[in-house]
Design a protein around this motif. Structure first.
Motif, PDB file in Angstrom:
ATOM      1  N   VAL A 102       0.843  -1.204   0.000  1.00  0.00           N
ATOM      2  CA  VAL A 102       0.000   0.000   0.000  1.00  0.00           C
ATOM      3  C   VAL A 102       0.876   1.251   0.000  1.00  0.00           C
ATOM      4  O   VAL A 102       0.674   2.181  -0.783  1.00  0.00           O
ATOM      5  N   LEU A 134      -7.184   5.583   6.689  1.00  0.00           N
ATOM      6  CA  LEU A 134      -6.516   4.273   6.698  1.00  0.00           C
ATOM      7  C   LEU A 134      -5.210   4.385   7.479  1.00  0.00           C
ATOM      8  O   LEU A 134      -4.303   5.111   7.090  1.00  0.00           O
ATOM      9  N   VAL A 137      -1.964   0.224   7.431  1.00  0.00           N
ATOM     10  CA  VAL A 137      -2.089  -0.726   6.301  1.00  0.00           C
ATOM     11  C   VAL A 137      -0.909  -0.583   5.331  1.00  0.00           C
ATOM     12  O   VAL A 137      -0.888  -1.227   4.293  1.00  0.00           O
ATOM     13  N   LYS A 140       0.682  -3.680   3.936  1.00  0.00           N
ATOM     14  CA  LYS A 140      -0.175  -4.719   3.329  1.00  0.00           C
ATOM     15  C   LYS A 140      -0.130  -4.649   1.808  1.00  0.00           C
ATOM     16  O   LYS A 140       0.173  -3.599   1.236  1.00  0.00           O
ATOM     17  N   LEU A 145      -6.638  -6.311   1.089  1.00  0.00           N
ATOM     18  CA  LEU A 145      -7.566  -5.230   1.442  1.00  0.00           C
ATOM     19  C   LEU A 145      -8.971  -5.513   0.927  1.00  0.00           C
ATOM     20  O   LEU A 145      -9.141  -6.224  -0.069  1.00  0.00           O
ATOM     21  N   MET A 149     -11.393  -0.400   1.033  1.00  0.00           N
ATOM     22  CA  MET A 149     -10.035   0.030   1.398  1.00  0.00           C
ATOM     23  C   MET A 149      -9.201   0.269   0.139  1.00  0.00           C
ATOM     24  O   MET A 149      -8.453   1.234   0.057  1.00  0.00           O
ATOM     25  N   LYS A 150      -9.368  -0.617  -0.850  1.00  0.00           N
ATOM     26  CA  LYS A 150      -8.613  -0.438  -2.106  1.00  0.00           C
ATOM     27  C   LYS A 150      -8.953   0.911  -2.730  1.00  0.00           C
ATOM     28  O   LYS A 150      -8.097   1.628  -3.221  1.00  0.00           O
TER      29      LYS A 150
END
Lengths: 254, 247
Positions: A102, A134, A137, A140, A145, A149-150
């Protein structure tokens, strides 16, 4: 989209006589539109009406068969224009690079264009991820996700560019209503904070009427009407009314 | 077909123009080199030792019958250098690395990751193609050298331990060192380099023109491997003819 920032305000987008065909079938039939600096402009229409294709032309990913898209009066297809104005796009799928974390995704623009030292990039990435709610993350990978979240990471990636124009392709599709509201708030906050011009492609009526300064309705590659949300609602065109008032009314005859 | 050739030449030209940026992309080049080495070293070792052994096994008894076994080292040495190592390694790399390149770039195309790069004003040729082409152009010639050495060892082992041949290590390597010259090694290296460029360009080109979801990715991978191998075998003939002028 270079390091030189000619202006902080949003930019004007002019679309004139835009035509595009794929395999002999014309999907855009001479689109004319103007998006004013700093406004949120929503482009609504049913699936397959040419919304996303139009968006790709605005960001310069597609070459029109005829007509032109210009930013502040300069044609978008020119590399110099793309270097001069900072533009970003939030894709429907997020389009995050799956091989990057991310943090790497969000900082990619700064790293590849060598705009900031690494420590500064880490700070900016954290700041932009905070803005979209966010935390923690960074390490990650996109496949870890959720859809919402994406999309928020994708918005954070767009924010890093410090854009003058943001294009959103179906920003609330596949999201639950709560996340959809969060995304809508982010779009409005961005406009207020940095005066960015936003072009939102959606078929989410709540989103469009909730945040847009102006709305255009597109059907089969033709703009049916463009105006303020209240004017769109009052427009008597039966195609527009059918699209705006479609409801689940299922009658099952026993 | 001609359109594909044209597009590949344009892609190669565009990437060559980006060559000054190679140092900036060194991190990605190293990543790719590691992947190529990781994916192919063991396989290269197995293939090379058996191919070297098979040549010795096929030619050895024939030469022994005619009392010409002292030439075995030179024959195995030359065939590995000039032909087998470069072609075999190229086919191996087309299958293992070319397919991975086409699949990775193809899925990035299908899932709009390349569009996302473009919207950030990041040139996909610089970000994706340049590091891959550089890495494969370095790795394949190195693999060719590795394959030649292992092939020689394979040939020598068969010559020593096969009862129908039975010549010593010393005899094998003595003839090999008298016959194989630096120019023969360079011959193999040059072929390896050209094949690397072919595999890199064909695979990246197929990846970049992928359309239509998972099935499209599968098609691109198949085309990348098949087209690379066909081009390698055709070009091998012409390169051999060309290199004969320098023998």
């Amino acid at each position: 989209m270079s390091a030189t920032h000619p202006t902080q305000r949003g930019v004007r987008v002019d679309i004139q006589g835009l035509r595009k065909s794929y395999g002999g079938q014309e999907v855009l039939h001479g689109i004319d539109l103007t998006v004013q600096p700093g406004e949120i402009f929503a482009l609504m229409g049913p699936s397959g009406s040419g919304k996303s294709v139009l968006l790709k032309h605005v960001i310069g990913l597609e070459k029109p068969d005829a007509g032109e898209v210009s930013i502040e009066g300069e044609p978008i297809r020119s590399q110099a224009v793309r270097d001069r104005y900072r533009m970003a796009m939030v894709f429907q799928s997020g389009a995050l690079l799956n091989s990057l974390t991310v943090a790497e995704n969000v900082g990619l623009y700064l790293v590849e264009h060598r705009l900031k030292p690494p420590a500064e990039i880490v700070r900016i990435v954290r700041e932009k991820l905070d803005l979209v709610g966010l935390n923690g993350v960074e390490a990650k990978y996109p496949n870890e996700l959720s859809g919402g979240m994406k999309k928020r990471v994708s918005i954070a990636r767009a924010l890093v560019i410090d854009p003058q124009l943001i294009l959103y392709d179906e920003p609330t599709s596949e999201l639950d209503p709560l996340i959809a509201v969060t995304i809508a708030e982010e779009i409005v906050k961005l406009k207020r904070r940095i005066g960015v011009t936003s072009l939102v492609v959606t078929h989410d009526r709540d989103l469009a009427f909730g945040i847009a300064d102006r709305i255009a309705i597109i059907q089969d590659g033709t703009i049916l009407f463009a105006g303020a949300p209240a004017d769109v609602k009052r427009n008597p065109d039966p195609l527009i009314q059918r699209f705006l008032n479609a409801e689940f009314k299922i009658h099952i005859e026993s | 077909m001609f359109q594909n050739f044209g597009e590949m030449i344009v892609l190669l030209w565009r990437v060559l123009r980006l060559a000054p940026q190679t140092w900036r992309q060194r991190g990605k080049v190293m990543e790719q080199l590691f992947e190529i080495g990781n994916a192919s070293l063991l396989m290269a070792c197995i293939l090379s030792i058996f191919i070297g052994g098979v040549i010795a096994l096929q030619i050895g008894p024939v030469l022994v019958e005619r009392g010409m076994q002292s030439y075995l080292g030179g024959i195995v040495g030359l065939s590995m250098c000039k032909e087998l190592a470069p072609v075999m390694m190229a086919v191996l790399i087309a299958g293992r690395i070319g397919s991975a390149m086409a699949a990775e770039i193809g899925s990035m195309k299908v899932y709009q990751e390349i569009d996302a790069l473009q919207t950030m004003n990041i040139n996909p040729n610089s970000y994706l193609v340049l590091p891959r082409l550089t890495a494969i152009s370095v790795a394949l010639p190195l693999l060719v050298i590795f394959s030649i050495l292992i092939g020689w060892i394979g040939g020598a082992l068969v010559c020593v331990y096969n009862q129908h041949i039975g010549i010593s290590f010393q005899a094998f390597f003595s003839d090999l060192s008298q016959t194989v010259k630096i120019k023969h090694l360079l011959n193999g290296l040059f072929k390896g380099y050209v094949f690397a460029v072919i595999i890199g360009v064909v695979s990246c080109h197929q990846g970049l023109k992928t359309m239509g979801g998972p099935r499209g990715i599968g098609r691109s991978v198949t085309k990348a491997v098949v087209n690379s191998i066909v081009l390698i075998l055709i070009l091998d003939y012409f390169l051999t003819r060309l290199l004969q002028y320098f023998d």
